[in-house]
Design a protein around this motif. Sequence first.
Motif, short mmCIF file in Angstrom:
data_model
loop_
_atom_site.label_atom_id
_atom_site.label_comp_id
_atom_site.label_asym_id
_atom_site.label_seq_id
_atom_site.Cartn_x
_atom_site.Cartn_y
_atom_site.Cartn_z
N THR A 159 0.72 -1.08 0.29
CA THR A 159 -0.11 0.45 -0.11
C THR A 159 1.07 1.68 0.19
OG1 THR A 159 -1.75 -1.02 1.19
CG2 THR A 159 -1.97 1.14 1.36
N MET A 160 1.74 0.93 0.78
CA MET A 160 2.99 2.29 0.54
C MET A 160 3.76 2.49 -0.50
SD MET A 160 2.21 4.13 3.52
CE MET A 160 3.54 4.91 3.29
N VAL A 161 3.50 1.65 -1.28
CA VAL A 161 5.07 1.41 -2.36
C VAL A 161 3.77 2.17 -3.37
CG1 VAL A 161 5.28 0.01 -4.46
CG2 VAL A 161 6.32 -0.35 -2.54
N VAL A 162 2.30 1.72 -3.03
CA VAL A 162 1.29 2.65 -4.39
C VAL A 162 1.53 3.99 -3.80
CG1 VAL A 162 -0.95 2.59 -4.97
CG2 VAL A 162 -0.12 -0.02 -4.88
N ILE A 163 0.66 3.88 -2.92
CA ILE A 163 1.48 6.46 -2.74
C ILE A 163 2.08 6.27 -3.26
CG2 ILE A 163 1.15 7.49 -0.68
CD1 ILE A 163 -1.08 4.84 0.87
N VAL A 164 3.20 6.47 -2.44
CA VAL A 164 4.68 6.89 -3.27
C VAL A 164 4.35 6.76 -4.54
CG1 VAL A 164 7.24 6.56 -3.45
CG2 VAL A 164 5.57 6.20 -1.16
N LEU A 165 4.46 5.95 -5.19
CA LEU A 165 4.25 6.02 -6.32
C LEU A 165 3.28 7.02 -6.88
CD1 LEU A 165 5.11 2.32 -7.85
CD2 LEU A 165 6.50 4.67 -7.84
N ALA A 166 2.39 6.71 -6.50
CA ALA A 166 1.34 7.47 -7.43
C ALA A 166 1.34 9.42 -6.79
CB ALA A 166 -0.39 7.21 -6.43
N VAL A 167 1.89 9.46 -5.49
CA VAL A 167 2.05 11.34 -5.54
C VAL A 167 3.41 11.83 -6.27
CG1 VAL A 167 3.78 12.12 -4.17
CG2 VAL A 167 2.12 10.86 -2.86
N ALA A 168 4.44 10.13 -6.43
CA ALA A 168 5.06 10.35 -7.56
C ALA A 168 5.20 11.12 -9.15
CB ALA A 168 6.88 9.15 -7.51
N ALA A 169 4.49 10.21 -9.44
CA ALA A 169 3.56 9.91 -11.41
C ALA A 169 3.10 11.54 -11.22
CB ALA A 169 2.56 9.27 -10.94
#
Length: 80
Positions: free
Chosen positions: A48-58
């Motif tokens: 879940t943290m990986v998805v959140i970080v990647l969404a913010v980076a994108a």
Amino acid sequence: MARASSRAQRILAPSGGGRTTPTQFIRETYEELRKCVWPSREETARLTMVVIVLAVAAGFFLGGLDRVFAELFNRVIFGL
């Protein structure tokens, strides 16, 4: 030469065909869900943290790209 069969062939569903009752459907669904391998709580939190970080980076990347194109558009088209 092989002759085509005069009888129509029926294609059966994997379960043997026919309709199922709602209770049978729920029972079979429950049995299939028990076969699943569910992730652990730690793995779920990590992914879940990986998805959140990647969404913010994108979001930052696309926002920056939008800003760059907006500036280029203003300078080239409007000459500001």
